[in-house]
Design an enzyme around this catalytic site. Structure first.
Site, short mmCIF file in Angstrom:
data_model
loop_
_atom_site.label_atom_id
_atom_site.label_comp_id
_atom_site.label_asym_id
_atom_site.label_seq_id
_atom_site.Cartn_x
_atom_site.Cartn_y
_atom_site.Cartn_z
N ASP A 99 81.51 -33.74 -43.22
CA ASP A 99 82.06 -33.48 -44.58
C ASP A 99 81.86 -32.15 -45.33
OD1 ASP A 99 81.85 -33.87 -47.76
OD2 ASP A 99 82.70 -35.78 -47.17
N TRP B 26 85.15 -37.20 -48.37
CA TRP B 26 85.85 -37.14 -47.09
C TRP B 26 85.58 -37.92 -46.22
CZ3 TRP B 26 89.62 -35.01 -49.53
CH2 TRP B 26 89.50 -33.96 -50.52
N ASP B 27 84.14 -38.19 -45.84
CA ASP B 27 83.82 -39.18 -45.05
C ASP B 27 84.17 -40.40 -45.31
OD1 ASP B 27 82.11 -37.88 -42.81
OD2 ASP B 27 80.36 -37.75 -44.44
N PHE B 28 83.92 -40.98 -46.53
CA PHE B 28 84.35 -42.18 -47.19
C PHE B 28 85.76 -42.59 -46.89
CE2 PHE B 28 80.21 -42.61 -49.35
CZ PHE B 28 79.91 -43.90 -48.60
N GLY C 239 86.39 -42.82 -43.29
CA GLY C 239 86.27 -44.44 -43.02
C GLY C 239 87.29 -45.37 -43.13
#
Lengths: 402, 402
Positions: A137, A166-168, A171
């Site tokens: 991220d 960006w990670d979430f 996901g």
């Protein structure tokens, strides 16, 4: 009203670390799926990620992102351990054979290796860059252009976000990918390889806002601090020093600001003298600094409670700023104010502030559950999913595979 | 390799504005669903949202978020127009009767009103706050605690994010909700009301990181600028003034930094003199400022190309910073470098920078499509979905309903 959870009966194997993959597994678990997280013995690279609990040293982060899952720990340096993971990921059944991972570059866990064991496997994979390059991220954010737009107007240095957005988002793309591929497999019998690269998530999202097209037309927009882009919205400071964000995206929201602060006539006269129309997004954005300056004294002359009451009474769209410790303290005092937050007793840590899924289904929150102790479910899962008996489990224990 | 798109045959009606709902419709469309977006005649409140195109004045934002959808425009001030929307949302068929909206507070579009027409309707609703209070991304962000953690270490004012991260996350929750509810309906025949409040998305996400539990234990963490929390990562500036983000989340990534910059022995001596262990996250985070200071001269003494080549050769995890105009310029020069981005000819605007879904399915990007002209599909959709004939469509036209 209560029905079965929508993914009841679905089994997902998660072999992932850090935020993106684990947040997908968490969301799938909250929807009712059985999520089996597999870690190397002793934990993956994120097992000690900060924040750690002062009380016991365990990771508040890991135990938050991995709650409600079963935990299987395997010796993945041994072929026997790898084989167990492959068999878990490809176990038979119409609602199984689904695996979420970020194991890019591990040939033994490739899509082909999975398909060799189950042709219709659904493999959903988190990557750094689509070209195979590594990224997280914090390294893709700068490349998206967003860090150069964020922060005070007086700085020209990039400002990183703290939230791994960006990670979430990645996901959640993984969740969509799992469910979409499962629907197709139910109908057609074909499995799927789904790949989501963090870098692509960032660039696609910014493109979805039209911001690259904007920059292609007329270069970079000026950094504008906490001002809302393209209309009027900014934080203002009360007499007690609290910041309050107000936003005016519609003419009615703008009129409400004048009503609440007694500035309607000031703005009418100001607009006339400037030849501006504050009833439009363009007019408010162009004159955002003078609008802010006119509003400042009213906020400074009132207590936070007075400001909040007046804004609410007039129908202003506003929100407070809180620190994380203020959120935590309010939750302790009034848990009913934010029912998405829940108190959970986490083995290895103690009481923590956890949450439901933000999705209410048939007017019910998902509730929360603690994370399993690392490896707590290894033997029951191997027995139930792979049919291993006590003798086989004993052998795996004796040889250090589990 | 190419299979049918996973949601081929599914029909979604979208009655939403701004980012969250429309981004969900966009993602569902990219997965192969038929998405019918319904707007009031003349467009919803977001139809002119910035950025606007210099070329034609049309919204780059609206046309980006609404691409690949059918566009139906109805006079929703008239009962006849509202009835058409309700009928579209509840039309029969196992893959229809799914509606995404943010029409909070409109009684005529309530879940009960929808269920009266189709008992197993799936209604997925974006809200501000779960208690019915109004909120948008920019007002919930401050309340989550994140704005108080973001930004330079020397400021104590909150720093708003520019990316509407909560909106996009909410949109992805909506996609998950649609697909999960559809799966349950396929199996059990029951519909669903799914509600996702922006404020809940923000608080649940922060809780998922363990940050509220952390603050409850020991108060707010200090603001730390662009430094990575809990390990070592920060942006450094090359001799050409370009910022480069480096991240060390594992011992190997840390060793690579020493190798690339020739500082391995400096850090060994420094760690010894400080009694620190830079091989651990804790050690690197505690001494992040001196680590940054030791690295600075090497970055300043090299060109950007030299820095990038050395970091890559040593296996450092790094990323560049780019402005949006740099992303746009690179796309123009080398579109193959970021294949998630696509060029689209948008009616009403011209060439724009668009994108595929970040999800590659069976190694293929979704590709992109332009947005329909507002209302372009009104008559064909009413004819196809509701079976209206030419005479009925003519009457609706004559009475200003369409």
């Amino acid at each position: 009203m209560s029905q079965s959870k929508p993914l009841a009966g679905v089994r997902i194997v998660e072999f992932a670390s850090f935020v993106a993959g684990p947040s997908a597994g968490l969301a799938l678990s909250q929807l009712g799926a059985e999520v089996i997280r597999v870690d190397p013995l002793g934990g993956n690279a994120d097992y000690r990620r900060w924040p750690l609990s002062n009380r016991t040293g365990e990771s508040l982060y890991w135990h938050s992102l991995n709650r409600g899952k079963k935990s299987v720990a395997l010796n993945l340096r041994e072929a026997a351990g790898r084989e167990l993971l492959l068999r878990l990921a490809t176990a038979p059944g119409p609602d199984a054979g689904i695996v979420v991972d970020n194991a890019v570059g591990r040939n033994w866990f490739s899509y082909d290796a999975l398909r060799a064991l189950r042709d219709d496997v659904i493999s959903v994979r988190v990557e750094g860059r689509a070209d195979g390059g590594p990224a997280v991220d914090y390294t893709v954010n700068g490349g998206s252009g967003v860090a150069n737009m964020t922060g005070p107007a007086y700085t020209d240095a990039p400002v990183n976000h703290v939230l791994p957005a960006w990670d979430f988002l990645c996901g959640q793309e993984v969740v969509s990918g799992v469910l979409a591929a499962l629907r197709r497999r139910d109908r057609t019998g074909v499995g799927a390889l789904i790949q989501v690269a963090l870098s692509d998530v960032a660039m696609a999202t910014v493109a979805d806002l039209g911001w690259y097209s904007e920059a292609a037309e007329r270069g970079d927009r000026a950094r504008h601090g906490n001002h809302l882009y393209g209309s009027f919205g900014v934080d203002l400071v009360t007499g007690e020093g609290d910041h309050i964000m107000i936003v005016t995206l519609t003419p009615r929201q703008w009129q409400a600001v004048g009503t609440a602060t007694g500035t309607t006539e000031v703005f009418a006269a100001l607009a006339a003298s400037l030849g501006a129309d504050f009833g439009t997004d363009e007019g408010r954005y162009a004159h955002r600094e003078v609008i802010e300056a006119v509003l400042k004294p009213w906020f400074a002359a009132h207590t936070t409670a007075e400001v909040e009451a007046a804004l609410t009474a007039a129908g202003v769209l506003w929100g407070p700023y809180k620190s994380a410790s203020e959120v935590a303290a309010e939750f302790a005092a009034h848990p009913e104010h934010e029912p998405v937050l829940t108190a959970v007793e986490q083995p290895g840590i103690g009481g923590v502030i956890s949450s439901s899924s933000p999705m209410r289904i048939d007017e019910e929150y998902s509730g929360s559950a603690p994370a399993a102790v690392l490896g707590a479910d290894t033997e029951p899962v191997l027995a139930e999913v792979l049919g291993l008996d006590d003798a086989e489990l004993g052998r795996l224990r004796d040889t250090g595979v589990i």
